[in-house]
Structure formats: structure tokens, C-alpha cells
Design an enzyme around this catalytic site. Structure first.
Site, PDB file in Angstrom:
ATOM      1  N   HIS A  81       0.778  -1.139   0.172  1.00 56.43           N
ATOM      2  CA  HIS A  81      -0.040  -0.147  -0.043  1.00 56.43           C
ATOM      3  C   HIS A  81       0.951   1.147   0.029  1.00 56.43           C
ATOM      4  O   HIS A  81       1.977   1.440   0.879  1.00 56.43           O
ATOM      5  CB  HIS A  81      -0.883  -0.171   1.253  1.00 56.43           C
ATOM      6  CG  HIS A  81      -2.110   0.707   1.006  1.00 56.43           C
ATOM      7  ND1 HIS A  81      -3.304   0.260   0.509  1.00 56.43           N
ATOM      8  CD2 HIS A  81      -2.467   2.088   1.013  1.00 56.43           C
ATOM      9  CE1 HIS A  81      -4.305   1.082   0.338  1.00 56.43           C
ATOM     10  NE2 HIS A  81      -3.767   2.113   0.721  1.00 56.43           N
ATOM     11  N   ASP A 160     -13.725   2.679   7.186  1.00 53.01           N
ATOM     12  CA  ASP A 160     -12.801   3.320   6.716  1.00 53.01           C
ATOM     13  C   ASP A 160     -13.096   3.996   5.275  1.00 53.01           C
ATOM     14  O   ASP A 160     -13.160   5.021   4.726  1.00 53.01           O
ATOM     15  CB  ASP A 160     -11.372   2.448   6.107  1.00 53.01           C
ATOM     16  CG  ASP A 160     -10.434   3.382   5.396  1.00 53.01           C
ATOM     17  OD1 ASP A 160     -10.052   4.666   5.779  1.00 53.01           O
ATOM     18  OD2 ASP A 160      -9.837   3.071   3.941  1.00 53.01           O
ATOM     19  N   ARG A 167     -12.845  12.484   4.288  1.00 53.90           N
ATOM     20  CA  ARG A 167     -11.849  12.970   4.551  1.00 53.90           C
ATOM     21  C   ARG A 167     -11.550  13.776   3.053  1.00 53.90           C
ATOM     22  O   ARG A 167     -10.934  15.015   3.041  1.00 53.90           O
ATOM     23  CB  ARG A 167     -10.860  12.199   4.969  1.00 53.90           C
ATOM     24  CG  ARG A 167     -10.668  11.792   6.329  1.00 53.90           C
ATOM     25  CD  ARG A 167      -9.741  10.509   6.524  1.00 53.90           C
ATOM     26  NE  ARG A 167      -8.499  10.979   6.237  1.00 53.90           N
ATOM     27  CZ  ARG A 167      -7.597   9.959   5.724  1.00 53.90           C
ATOM     28  NH1 ARG A 167      -7.859   8.763   5.640  1.00 53.90           N
ATOM     29  NH2 ARG A 167      -6.410  10.553   5.488  1.00 53.90           N
ATOM     30  N   SER A 182      -6.343   4.374   8.562  1.00 58.82           N
ATOM     31  CA  SER A 182      -7.061   4.091   7.198  1.00 58.82           C
ATOM     32  C   SER A 182      -6.395   3.004   6.602  1.00 58.82           C
ATOM     33  O   SER A 182      -7.043   1.892   6.338  1.00 58.82           O
ATOM     34  CB  SER A 182      -6.917   5.383   6.319  1.00 58.82           C
ATOM     35  OG  SER A 182      -7.273   4.935   4.974  1.00 58.82           O
ATOM     36  N   LYS A 186      -7.480  -1.438   6.472  1.00 60.63           N
ATOM     37  CA  LYS A 186      -7.715  -2.074   5.433  1.00 60.63           C
ATOM     38  C   LYS A 186      -6.948  -3.209   5.270  1.00 60.63           C
ATOM     39  O   LYS A 186      -7.285  -4.406   4.966  1.00 60.63           O
ATOM     40  CB  LYS A 186      -7.494  -1.146   4.229  1.00 60.63           C
ATOM     41  CG  LYS A 186      -8.580  -0.191   4.002  1.00 60.63           C
ATOM     42  CD  LYS A 186      -8.576   0.327   2.498  1.00 60.63           C
ATOM     43  CE  LYS A 186      -7.377   1.336   2.348  1.00 60.63           C
ATOM     44  NZ  LYS A 186      -7.684   2.744   2.566  1.00 60.63           N
TER      45      LYS A 186
HETATM   46  N1  URA Z   1      -4.158   5.638   1.349  1.00 54.22           N
HETATM   47  C1  URA Z   1      -5.382   5.226   2.216  1.00 54.22           C
HETATM   48  O1  URA Z   1      -5.785   4.159   1.879  1.00 54.22           O
HETATM   49  N2  URA Z   1      -5.503   5.878   3.340  1.00 54.22           N
HETATM   50  C2  URA Z   1      -5.253   7.179   3.353  1.00 54.22           C
HETATM   51  O2  URA Z   1      -5.412   7.818   4.420  1.00 54.22           O
HETATM   52  C3  URA Z   1      -4.179   7.677   2.644  1.00 54.22           C
HETATM   53  C4  URA Z   1      -3.758   6.853   1.694  1.00 54.22           C
END
Ligand code: URA
Length: 418
Positions: A81, A160, A167, A182, A186
Site C-alpha cells: 500500500h 474506512d 476526508r 485508514s 484495510k
Molecule cells: N491511502 C489510504 O488508504 N488512506 C489514506 O488515508 C491515505 C492513503
């Protein structure tokens, strides 16, 4: 317990208890807390921050807001990620490379956030590609072809999904507790036991300095460890956009080109470094040079591109777009950006270019906005490149002529030449 009291506590710089955090997440997902109340609390967290314990509790509550997949029967499953960037098409290139080397990749990606792009918006630029698979399908795909990339439409970290959209439209993205919770909620929910994080810093990233990026990386590594997931992070600069193209379809095209062996140097550097860590975590060897060689070999022999096609086909996408990228719908206006200057590109602020892409329709202003996949920017010159008077330094891809013309003028100002 009620939400007004929780908002007031955070507004007044106090720490929230585990119970208060869990109450907020559970009730917000249920719909008994309104978006405007959640927005107020998110803004208070953005302004006043959270300590380590609060961030960990927030992450766990968000992960527990839905199902947590168990992929243990698949052995080592890796996930990757990025904390966000402009022109960041790394997942589209890296995930198929790693899967083509026999390491299962199970990834839940996000949509664009603020001025940064999101992998899910990019994948949805491919005709038919389904990002909203059932959990069963997600697991079956990883079992069957060794890779699946999905969006947040499943019952995985639904908290999220809701908070992310808020956000994005309330300018509360650049916050360590909010980003860490966040991403890690995930990652925990999607089930991979090995996680590689790309933590970006610079103009186009949410963390503006390397020190802040390191702080975010350390926070996420700690959360990963507490959740029993081996997590590593690399820190990468995002001063200018990554690669040549910014915009959803344009980035898919660049990713396909990269898998055909035509990868921009800056993209290759990030892909190989992250890939090396994914292979290491999966137990495929610790030798950097050997890992790089294996990845590049699977680009050269076409296996990585085949894996991308398999992924697209398996999730309902039309592979003919990958086979022939000229099939992608182009923007109506492709406008050259010509500078009347000689010199070297000194600055090309990624944040400004990300905002330009949003302005053209490539990102969202309101959370319910639909995005225009075909618009964006193609950069012919990047930092350090020589520019001669009348060179075409970039192209704007627009569907609205006036916006396109405005974007051309804006981009001329974004290029700083010395
Ligand atoms: N990627 C995400 O999944 N969440 C964030 O807050 C920033 C980048």
C-alpha cells in the site's frame, strides 16, 4: 456516551478512550451518527492529533467494523500500500510482477484522495473491471490465479470507506493517525500476513518531510506488529509526479507500457525496491540483485503482463484494452504545453499537478462526484531535463476546451525553469 461529548473532548485536546473510539466507529457505520458529526470529529482529530494508543484503538475499531478475512490457508500472502502520490501507478505494475513470481497478492485498494490518485479509480478505467467482488470471490481469485485487487465495496473495513470519502471532501487527509488507521485497518481486514508500505514524502505526498514520513512509517509498522502482520516500509520521494502520466486511463496505459519493458526510471526504482521487500517477506530470498533480476526477467519474458491480463479478465475486465491500449477512449482535446524558455526544469510540484488533474475532472471535489477517466497530463520533461524554447514540455488531456486552455496556462506556471 454520546457523539457530542466525544467531539468536544477531542476539540479540547483530550485523549479518547477505547470505548469512545469504538462507539464512534460502530455508530457511524450503523448510520446513527451523521456525516456532519463524523466530519467534526475527524477535523478535531486532524487538528489535535491522537496518541499511539488512540491510533491503535482507532485502527482496530475500523478493522473490526466489518469482516476480517483469514487467508492463512494460502500461506504467505503479501499486500502493498502507498500512502498516496501523484502519477503513482506502482500497484498496477508491481502486483502482477510479484504474482507472476508465484507469491499470492491479495490487495484492497482505495480511490483517489485529495489531489492524489487511487488504484481503484485507475482499474475502473478498464472497461468492465469489477472492483466490488464478494469476499468469497476475492479469496477464490487469489487461490485460482494468485492475485486479486478489489475496492472497498465489500464488508471489509466499512468504517474506512465512509471516513475516507469524508476526508477526501473535507480536506482532512494529511494526518498521521487518520492515514495510519485508514491504511492499516484495510490491510488487517484484507487478510494478507505480510505488508509492504510505500510511505511517500514531498510536495505530492501527504507527508511533506522525510521525518514526518518516517513517523508515519513507524506508526504503521507498530500497528502491523500488534496485529500480527509482518510489516515493512520504504520511504520514497514524491516531489514531482511519478513517471510520465497523471490521470486514470493515462496511468493504466503507462503501466501496460512498463510491463512491456518501457518503464520510466523513477517508476522502476520504486517498483524494484518495493518488490524486493515483498519477495523477501514472502520468503523468496534476501538477495536484492537476484530479486531484481527475477522481476525484470518476468517483464522481459512477458509473464508479468500476462498476469495483469489474467487479473483483468478474472475480474470481468475487457482484456482487449490491455492488449491494445489505443482502444481506450481519449480526451476530446489534447493540448500541447509549450514554454518560451531555455534552461533546465528545476521544479515540477506534484501537488500542483495532482490538483490540475482534479480540476480537469480526474478527481473528486464532492464525495459523490463521478470522475472522468480520460483526462490528465502527460509530462515530456521532468526535473533535471533540458528545455529549449518552443519545446512541447507536456500535453493536457481535457474534455472541456476552456478548462483545458486554463490547465495549459497553469501548467506553464508549474514548470520552474532555471
Ligand atoms: N491511502 C489510504 O488508504 N488512506 C489514506 O488515508 C491515505 C492513503
Amino acid at each position: 456516551m454520546n457523539i457530542q461529548e466525544i467531539i468536544a473532548k477531542k476539540r479540547d485536546k483530550q485523549s479518547l478512550s477505547k470505548e469512545e473510539i469504538e462507539f464512534f466507529i460502530t455508530e457511524y457505520v450503523k448510520g446513527s451518527i451523521a456525516d456532519y458529526q463524523a466530519s467534526a470529529l475527524i477535523m478535531a482529530i486532524y487538528i489535535n492529533g491522537m496518541n499511539e494508543e488512540e491510533t491503535t484503538n482507532l485502527t482496530q475499531a475500523m478493522a473490526n467494523s466489518g469482516d476480517i478475512l483469514d487467508l492463512s490457508e494460502l500461506g504467505n500472502v503479501v499486500d502493498k500500500h502507498s500512502t498516496g502520490g501523484v502519477g503513482d501507478k506502482v500497484t498496477l505494475i508491481l502486483a502482477p510482477i510479484i504474482a507472476s513470481l508465484g507469491v499470492p497478492v491479495a490487495k484492497m485498494s482505495g480511490r483517489g484522495l485529495g489531489y492524489t490518485g487511487g488504484t481503484i479509480d485507475k482499474l475502473e478505467a478498464i472497461q468492465g473491471y469489477r472492483t466490488n467482488l464478494s469476499e468469497e470471490e476475492f479469496i477464490q481469485n487469489v487461490k485460482k490465479i494468485g492475485i486479486s485487487i478489489i475496492g472497498q465495496t465489500l464488508n471489509l473495513a466499512p468504517a474506512d470507506k465512509k471516513i475516507y470519502a469524508l476526508r477526501d471532501s473535507t480536506n482532512t487527509t494529511e494526518s498521521i493517525p487518520l492515514i495510519a488507521s485508514s491504511i492499516m485497518s484495510k490491510k488487517i481486514a484484507a487478510g494478507a500476513n505480510k505488508i509492504v508500505l510505500d510511505v511517500t514524502y514531498g510536495s505530492g505526498a501527504f507527508m511533506k518531510t522525510k521525518e514526518k514520513a518516517q513517523e508515519l512509517a513507524d506508526t504503521m509498522i507498530k500497528i502491523g506488529e500488534l496485529a500480527g502482520r509482518e510489516t515493512v516500509a520504504i520511504i520514497t520521494p514524491m516531489e514531482q509526479p511519478l513517471g510520465g502520466n497523471v490521470g486514470n486511463t493515462l496511468e493504466v496505459i503507462e503501466a501496460v507500457e512498463a510491463l512491456k519493458g518501457n518503464m520510466e526510471d523513477d517508476v522502476e526504482e520504486v517498483v524494484l525496491e518495493l518488490g524486493n521487500n515483498m519477495l523477501k517477506l514472502a520468503g523468496k530470498g534476501n538477495d536484492l540483485e537476484e530479486n531484481k533480476r527475477k522481476m525484470l526477467e518476468n517483464i522481459q519474458n512477458g509473464k508479468a503482463l500476462e498476469k495483469l491480463k489474467e487479473l483483468v479478465k478474472n475480474q470481468g475486465g475487457d482484456v482487449s484494452y490491455i492488449e491494445n491500449t489505443s482502444k481506450f477512449k481519449k480526451a476530446k482535446y489534447i493540448m500541447p504545453v509549450i514554454l518560451q524558455k531555455d534552461g533546465i526544469v528545476k521544479e515540477l510540484k506534484a501537488e500542483e499537478i495532482g490538483k490540475l488533474s482534479v480540476f480537469l475532472g480526474g478527481g473528486r471535489i464532492r464525495k459523490e462526484d463521478t470522475i472522468d477517466s480520460s483526462v490528465g497530463i502527460v509530462l515530456n520533461r521532468k526535473i533535471g531535463d533540458k528545455v529549449e524554447e518552443n519545446d512541447i514540455v507536456a500535453y493536457i488531456h481535457a474534455n472541456d476546451e476552456k478548462k483545458g486552455e486554463e490547465a495549459v496556462e497553469k501548467l506553464k506556471e508549474i514548470y520552474v525553469i532555471i
